[in-house]
Design a protein around this motif. Structure first.
Motif, mmCIF file in Angstrom:
data_model
loop_
_atom_site.group_PDB
_atom_site.id
_atom_site.type_symbol
_atom_site.label_atom_id
_atom_site.label_comp_id
_atom_site.label_asym_id
_atom_site.label_seq_id
_atom_site.Cartn_x
_atom_site.Cartn_y
_atom_site.Cartn_z
ATOM 1 N N ALA A 246 1.465 -10.935 79.874
ATOM 2 C CA ALA A 246 1.935 -9.429 80.554
ATOM 3 C C ALA A 246 3.547 -9.053 79.942
ATOM 4 O O ALA A 246 3.721 -8.113 80.348
ATOM 5 C CB ALA A 246 1.978 -9.464 81.872
ATOM 6 N N HIS A 247 3.901 -10.010 79.089
ATOM 7 C CA HIS A 247 5.414 -9.895 78.788
ATOM 8 C C HIS A 247 6.352 -9.338 79.996
ATOM 9 O O HIS A 247 7.020 -8.383 79.898
ATOM 10 C CB HIS A 247 5.341 -8.422 77.946
ATOM 11 N N SER A 248 6.350 -10.082 81.232
ATOM 12 C CA SER A 248 6.999 -9.667 82.359
ATOM 13 C C SER A 248 8.330 -10.247 82.448
ATOM 14 O O SER A 248 8.813 -10.991 81.513
ATOM 15 C CB SER A 248 6.226 -10.414 83.675
ATOM 16 N N GLY B 5 11.410 -12.886 80.993
ATOM 17 C CA GLY B 5 12.557 -12.571 80.068
ATOM 18 C C GLY B 5 11.789 -11.819 78.801
ATOM 19 O O GLY B 5 12.620 -11.768 77.796
ATOM 20 N N MET B 6 10.709 -11.231 78.930
ATOM 21 C CA MET B 6 10.320 -10.500 77.774
ATOM 22 C C MET B 6 10.141 -9.033 77.613
ATOM 23 O O MET B 6 9.334 -8.316 77.054
ATOM 24 C CB MET B 6 8.568 -11.045 77.591
ATOM 25 N N HIS B 7 10.802 -8.351 78.619
ATOM 26 C CA HIS B 7 11.106 -6.986 78.892
ATOM 27 C C HIS B 7 11.816 -6.393 77.836
ATOM 28 O O HIS B 7 12.796 -6.900 77.314
ATOM 29 C CB HIS B 7 11.337 -6.557 80.176
ATOM 30 N N GLU B 8 11.668 -5.330 77.806
ATOM 31 C CA GLU B 8 12.735 -4.406 76.700
ATOM 32 C C GLU B 8 14.143 -4.495 77.322
ATOM 33 O O GLU B 8 14.501 -4.389 78.424
ATOM 34 C CB GLU B 8 12.357 -2.921 76.994
ATOM 35 N N ALA C 267 5.914 -9.850 70.760
ATOM 36 C CA ALA C 267 4.501 -10.299 70.290
ATOM 37 C C ALA C 267 4.810 -11.890 69.614
ATOM 38 O O ALA C 267 3.909 -12.829 70.004
ATOM 39 C CB ALA C 267 3.636 -9.738 69.315
ATOM 40 N N GLU C 268 5.675 -11.976 68.763
ATOM 41 C CA GLU C 268 6.082 -13.069 68.222
ATOM 42 C C GLU C 268 6.444 -14.215 69.171
ATOM 43 O O GLU C 268 6.115 -15.400 69.128
ATOM 44 C CB GLU C 268 7.105 -13.052 66.863
ATOM 45 N N ARG D 64 4.749 -17.760 70.218
ATOM 46 C CA ARG D 64 5.330 -19.069 70.042
ATOM 47 C C ARG D 64 5.748 -19.810 71.517
ATOM 48 O O ARG D 64 5.355 -21.107 71.571
ATOM 49 C CB ARG D 64 6.679 -19.024 69.629
ATOM 50 N N ALA D 65 5.898 -18.806 72.460
ATOM 51 C CA ALA D 65 5.987 -19.405 73.813
ATOM 52 C C ALA D 65 4.810 -20.002 74.376
ATOM 53 O O ALA D 65 4.421 -21.115 74.715
ATOM 54 C CB ALA D 65 6.292 -18.627 74.780
ATOM 55 N N ARG D 66 3.440 -19.354 74.091
ATOM 56 C CA ARG D 66 2.196 -19.891 74.433
ATOM 57 C C ARG D 66 1.915 -21.168 73.632
ATOM 58 O O ARG D 66 1.306 -22.074 74.387
ATOM 59 C CB ARG D 66 1.150 -18.778 74.303
#
Length: 212
Positions: free
Chosen positions: A97-99, A103-106, A182-183, A187-189
């Motif tokens: 979800a890039h939540s 720390g994956m939010h804009e 996305a990258e 990598r995290a996954r």
């Protein structure tokens, strides 16, 4: 129901926090003083300290929420699910979800830069990570009714929080050097799958909630 006075206090706290965050991101944490924050928020220095006893509290204003989250996830796990499975499932969901929790939010790159440039914030972050593990260990001990001298809850909590921290570090590194979300997520996954594959059966199955 929250009363008018409490709502005003919450609004004042949020206003101070938002203004402080803006100044920190613009100029760096160490360069901003409490007096400057108070002036920008149009409150007294004492008012700032009433809401935020330490300067670091202004930056990590969601610290209590983040501190509780792993323990809350474990407490709310499904029947038949272990503590590790619950945390892994939530972390994978957060990555997809890039939540903001991972720390994956804009705009998160500005927060990472601010933290990395401040020894005070780095010290606070390391302390938070330690307390998260301690709190999770307490919850695990309660969940399995472990004996007081049983070190297993602490050992399991240390491994699970360590895994979580390692994935966050992958994200922070990627965000810091400018990788796309996305990258960073890919990598995290990938790293999460590696960490999960290295967990022992004891850790993976610890605190499995009984089926109903």
């Amino acid at each position: 129901m929250v009363g008018l006075r409490e709502r005003k206090k919450q609004q004042t706290r949020l206003q101070i926090s938002d203004i402080a965050t803006g100044l920190f991101l613009e100029r760096g944490f160490d360069a901003v003083t409490i007096a400057e924050i108070a002036e920008a928020a149009e409150v007294s220095v004492n008012t700032v300290y009433n809401y935020f006893p330490a300067k670091e509290d202004l930056f990590f204003d969601r610290e209590s929420e983040l501190m509780r989250r792993p323990s809350d996830i474990v407490r709310e796990r499904e029947p038949g699910q272990s503590a590790a499975e619950a945390l892994l499932e939530q972390l994978r969901s957060d990555l997809d979800a890039h939540s903001w929790e991972v720390g994956m939010h804009e705009g998160f790159d500005r927060f990472v830069r601010c933290i990395r440039e401040s020894p005070a914030l780095l010290a606070r972050l390391y302390g938070m990570e330690r307390r998260i593990a301690e709190h999770l260990a307490e919850v695990l001990r309660e969940e399995v009714a472990a004996d007081a001298d049983d070190p297993t809850p602490e050992a399991v909590a240390t491994q699970l929080v360590g895994m979580n921290n390692a994935i966050h570090q992958v994200i922070w590194n990627g965000v810091y050097i400018g990788h796309t979300r996305a990258e960073v997520g890919r990598r995290a996954r990938r790293d999460l799958d590696v960490h999960a594959s290295l967990l022992s059966d004891t850790v993976l199955n610890y605190a499995t909630r009984p089926e109903i």
